[in-house]
Write an enzyme that holds these catalytic residues in place. Structure first.
Site, PDB file in Angstrom:
ATOM      1  N   SER A 167      28.455  -0.360  99.768  1.00 14.21           N
ATOM      2  CA  SER A 167      27.636  -1.568  99.946  1.00 14.21           C
ATOM      3  C   SER A 167      26.511  -1.555  98.922  1.00 14.21           C
ATOM      4  O   SER A 167      25.775  -0.571  98.835  1.00 14.21           O
ATOM      5  CB  SER A 167      27.012  -1.599 101.342  1.00 14.21           C
ATOM      6  N   GLU A 211      20.595  -1.378  98.045  1.00 12.99           N
ATOM      7  CA  GLU A 211      20.734  -0.070  98.689  1.00 12.99           C
ATOM      8  C   GLU A 211      20.939   1.000  97.607  1.00 12.99           C
ATOM      9  O   GLU A 211      20.547   2.149  97.755  1.00 12.99           O
ATOM     10  CB  GLU A 211      21.960  -0.134  99.614  1.00 12.99           C
ATOM     11  N   ARG A 216      18.560   2.715 106.476  1.00 16.75           N
ATOM     12  CA  ARG A 216      18.839   3.059 105.067  1.00 16.75           C
ATOM     13  C   ARG A 216      17.559   3.407 104.304  1.00 16.75           C
ATOM     14  O   ARG A 216      17.407   3.073 103.121  1.00 16.75           O
ATOM     15  CB  ARG A 216      19.559   1.918 104.339  1.00 16.75           C
TER      16      ARG A 216
HETATM   17  C1  LIG Z   1      33.069   4.025  98.702  1.00 10.95           C
HETATM   18  C2  LIG Z   1      31.665   4.299  99.191  1.00 10.95           C
HETATM   19  C3  LIG Z   1      31.360   4.103 100.527  1.00 10.95           C
HETATM   20  C4  LIG Z   1      30.064   4.347 101.001  1.00 10.95           C
HETATM   21  N1  LIG Z   1      29.802   4.163 102.323  1.00 10.95           N
HETATM   22  C5  LIG Z   1      28.571   4.388 102.802  1.00 10.95           C
HETATM   23  C6  LIG Z   1      28.284   4.209 104.199  1.00 10.95           C
HETATM   24  O1  LIG Z   1      29.157   3.852 104.984  1.00 10.95           O
HETATM   25  N2  LIG Z   1      27.025   4.433 104.627  1.00 10.95           N
HETATM   26  C7  LIG Z   1      26.036   4.845 103.791  1.00 10.95           C
HETATM   27  O2  LIG Z   1      24.911   5.042 104.254  1.00 10.95           O
HETATM   28  N3  LIG Z   1      26.282   5.038 102.471  1.00 10.95           N
HETATM   29  C8  LIG Z   1      27.504   4.829 101.963  1.00 10.95           C
HETATM   30  N4  LIG Z   1      27.755   5.006 100.625  1.00 10.95           N
HETATM   31  C9  LIG Z   1      26.667   5.402  99.720  1.00 10.95           C
HETATM   32  C10 LIG Z   1      26.597   6.917  99.389  1.00 10.95           C
HETATM   33  O3  LIG Z   1      27.817   7.541  99.620  1.00 10.95           O
HETATM   34  C11 LIG Z   1      25.497   7.624 100.191  1.00 10.95           C
HETATM   35  O4  LIG Z   1      24.261   7.033  99.965  1.00 10.95           O
HETATM   36  C12 LIG Z   1      25.410   9.122  99.841  1.00 10.95           C
HETATM   37  O5  LIG Z   1      24.563   9.777 100.746  1.00 10.95           O
HETATM   38  C13 LIG Z   1      24.917   9.373  98.421  1.00 10.95           C
HETATM   39  O6  LIG Z   1      25.083  10.758  98.155  1.00 10.95           O
HETATM   40  P1  LIG Z   1      25.147  11.341  96.685  1.00 10.95           P
HETATM   41  O7  LIG Z   1      25.115  12.826  96.791  1.00 10.95           O
HETATM   42  O8  LIG Z   1      26.304  10.770  95.963  1.00 10.95           O
HETATM   43  O9  LIG Z   1      23.781  10.804  96.082  1.00 10.95           O
HETATM   44  P2  LIG Z   1      23.494  10.311  94.605  1.00 10.95           P
HETATM   45  O10 LIG Z   1      24.201   9.026  94.371  1.00 10.95           O
HETATM   46  O11 LIG Z   1      23.714  11.389  93.634  1.00 10.95           O
HETATM   47  O12 LIG Z   1      21.930  10.003  94.730  1.00 10.95           O
HETATM   48  C14 LIG Z   1      21.443   8.945  95.526  1.00 10.95           C
HETATM   49  C15 LIG Z   1      19.906   8.991  95.550  1.00 10.95           C
HETATM   50  O13 LIG Z   1      19.486  10.146  96.246  1.00 10.95           O
HETATM   51  C16 LIG Z   1      18.730  11.016  95.412  1.00 10.95           C
HETATM   52  N5  LIG Z   1      19.147  12.390  95.724  1.00 10.95           N
HETATM   53  C17 LIG Z   1      20.413  12.903  95.657  1.00 10.95           C
HETATM   54  N6  LIG Z   1      20.404  14.193  96.035  1.00 10.95           N
HETATM   55  C18 LIG Z   1      19.128  14.494  96.349  1.00 10.95           C
HETATM   56  C19 LIG Z   1      18.452  15.684  96.797  1.00 10.95           C
HETATM   57  N7  LIG Z   1      19.120  16.834  97.001  1.00 10.95           N
HETATM   58  N8  LIG Z   1      17.103  15.638  96.993  1.00 10.95           N
HETATM   59  C20 LIG Z   1      16.410  14.488  96.786  1.00 10.95           C
HETATM   60  N9  LIG Z   1      16.979  13.345  96.367  1.00 10.95           N
HETATM   61  C21 LIG Z   1      18.321  13.348  96.144  1.00 10.95           C
HETATM   62  C22 LIG Z   1      19.072  10.610  93.972  1.00 10.95           C
HETATM   63  O14 LIG Z   1      18.017  10.916  93.075  1.00 10.95           O
HETATM   64  C23 LIG Z   1      19.283   9.109  94.147  1.00 10.95           C
HETATM   65  O15 LIG Z   1      18.059   8.433  94.143  1.00 10.95           O
HETATM   66  C24 LIG Z   1      29.054   4.787 100.112  1.00 10.95           C
HETATM   67  C25 LIG Z   1      29.370   4.980  98.751  1.00 10.95           C
HETATM   68  C26 LIG Z   1      30.663   4.748  98.288  1.00 10.95           C
HETATM   69  C27 LIG Z   1      30.990   4.989  96.846  1.00 10.95           C
END
Ligand SMILES: Cc1cc2nc3c(=O)[nH]c(=O)nc-3n(C[C@H](O)[C@H](O)[C@H](O)COP(=O)(O)OP(=O)(O)OC[C@H]3O[C@@H](n4cnc5c(N)ncnc54)[C@H](O)[C@@H]3O)c2cc1C
Length: 342
Positions: free
Chosen positions: A241, A337, A169
């Site tokens: 998580s 996380e 992570r």
């Molecule tokens: C129901 C649920 C289940 C989940 N299950 C998992 C799982 O099983 N495993 C897991 O690893 N995660 C899980 N997650 C967490 C999440 O889905 C992941 O971390 C996902 O990759 C976040 O993507 P996002 O586009 O929503 O990022 P955001 O929430 O928009 O951003 C997250 C971080 O990344 C940065 N960021 C976003 N896009 C970029 C970019 N293009 N360049 C640089 N930085 C960037 C943001 O500034 C922020 O710091 C879960 C979340 C939910 C709600």
């Protein structure tokens, strides 16, 4: 793009996150190409605005006061496929593509590698940031390179998998240096003939009762299993998580075992042991506990949830209580996380 016209003011950030928490951003823009992103960054520089990059908002909590600066939402799309000499397939994917749509696309073309990461919310560009993982697979295993723009200079740099410094992570993009970049494109190497990963108990168990596993069925299995584990995002707010599973030394693990003799473990290497924090939280009575409008999910204590009108302040107070309790009762300092933008 006319940046001036595309920028919106006082945009409520809670609408853009799965936790549904957060006040207004002073300025907000969605960008659909690398050039638009460069223009937005130039505008921010010229107007002395702090920037924050947003994907699908599924791993973020914004403060109740919101964000004083420009929030840039990445909507850069596009999937290009190339065959390689050794029969792998390279996918070059825009950072704003929806991750689960990419998984669906790959599985429908019989490409192996990311099927166990089905149903994880968010965008492709965010997947390398925390090296998303689930059911025995991490996205790093399929990433060949990551292309990102340096915020200050607006130059594009391609990072090899090695340069991304992936770990559990975690990656270079979470470091102070890495946060100076915005990911615009990711190169994935997928296999035409791959091996299915059924190493996780839940997945293996699914196939003892159902038909034999295929690529498509593994995706179906993961979607079914996750559907029972995670709350419905239409009903409650969450970012999945909230904390990482702790990685302990063998000595720390022995001490923990004295407390909880039945604690399961995932071995990392000969000296370190990863333990499920959900198990510890459950033992400490945190499963399904609620305080104000936030709580832990009834089926999985690692998943923190928020109810309508919950505030960031309430959430921070709740998670601080969990952190203190775990520290006091086990000595373990747990790591978040989810990104808190406060
Ligand atoms: C129901 C649920 C289940 C989940 N299950 C998992 C799982 O099983 N495993 C897991 O690893 N995660 C899980 N997650 C967490 C999440 O889905 C992941 O971390 C996902 O990759 C976040 O993507 P996002 O586009 O929503 O990022 P955001 O929430 O928009 O951003 C997250 C971080 O990344 C940065 N960021 C976003 N896009 C970029 C970019 N293009 N360049 C640089 N930085 C960037 C943001 O500034 C922020 O710091 C879960 C979340 C939910 C709600």
């Amino acid at each position: 793009m006319d940046v001036q016209k595309s920028i919106k003011q006082d945009v409520l950030l809670k609408k853009f996150t799965t936790f549904r928490i957060g006040g207004p951003a002073d300025y907000f823009i969605s960008v659909h190409s690398t050039d638009e992103l460069k223009e937005a960054l130039q505008y921010a520089q010229e107007h002395n605005l702090k920037t924050f990059v947003l994907g699908g908002g599924s791993n973020i909590v914004f403060s109740d006061e919101g964000f004083r600066g420009l929030v840039i939402k990445i909507e850069i799309k596009g999937i290009v496929c190339h065959d390689t000499e050794n029969s792998d397939v390279m996918l070059e994917v825009g950072g704003g593509e929806v991750w689960d749509e990419l998984v669906s696309f790959s599985v429908s073309r019989n490409l192996y590698g990311i099927e166990n990461l089905s149903s994880i919310p968010g965008t492709v560009g965010a997947t390398p940031v925390q090296n998303i993982g689930a059911y025995g697979v991490e996205v790093k295993d399929c990433i060949e390179w990551v292309e990102a723009i340096e915020i200050q200079t607006r130059n594009i740099k391609r990072f090899s998998r090695k340069e991304c410094l992936f770990s559990y992570r975690d990656s270079f993009f979470k470091t102070a240096c890495g946060r100076k970049y915005i990911i615009v494109k990711v190169g994935f190497r997928l296999k035409k003939e791959g091996v299915l990963n059924l190493s996780y108990v839940d997945v293996a168990h699914y196939f003892t009762q159902k038909k034999s596993p295929t690529l498509k069925r593994v995706r179906e299995a993961i979607i079914t299993i996750r559907g029972k584990k995670f709350p419905n995002l239409n009903e409650v707010g969450t970012a999945g998580s909230f904390f990482k599973n702790p990685i302990l030394t063998q000595k720390e693990y022995k001490l923990l075992k004295e407390k909880f003799s039945d604690i399961p473990s995932y071995y990392n290497d000969a000296t370190r042991v990863k333990v499920p924090l959900g198990f510890i939280l459950e033992k400490l009575g945190w499963k399904g506990r609620t305080n104000n409008l936030v709580g832990t999910y009834k089926n999985q204590s690692l998943v923190v949830v928020s109810y309508k009108k919950a505030t960031c302040k309430q959430l921070v107070s709740f998670i601080s209580d969990i952190e203190k309790d775990v520290k006091n009762k086990t000595g373990i300092v747990i790591e978040r996380e989810v990104t808190l933008v406060v």
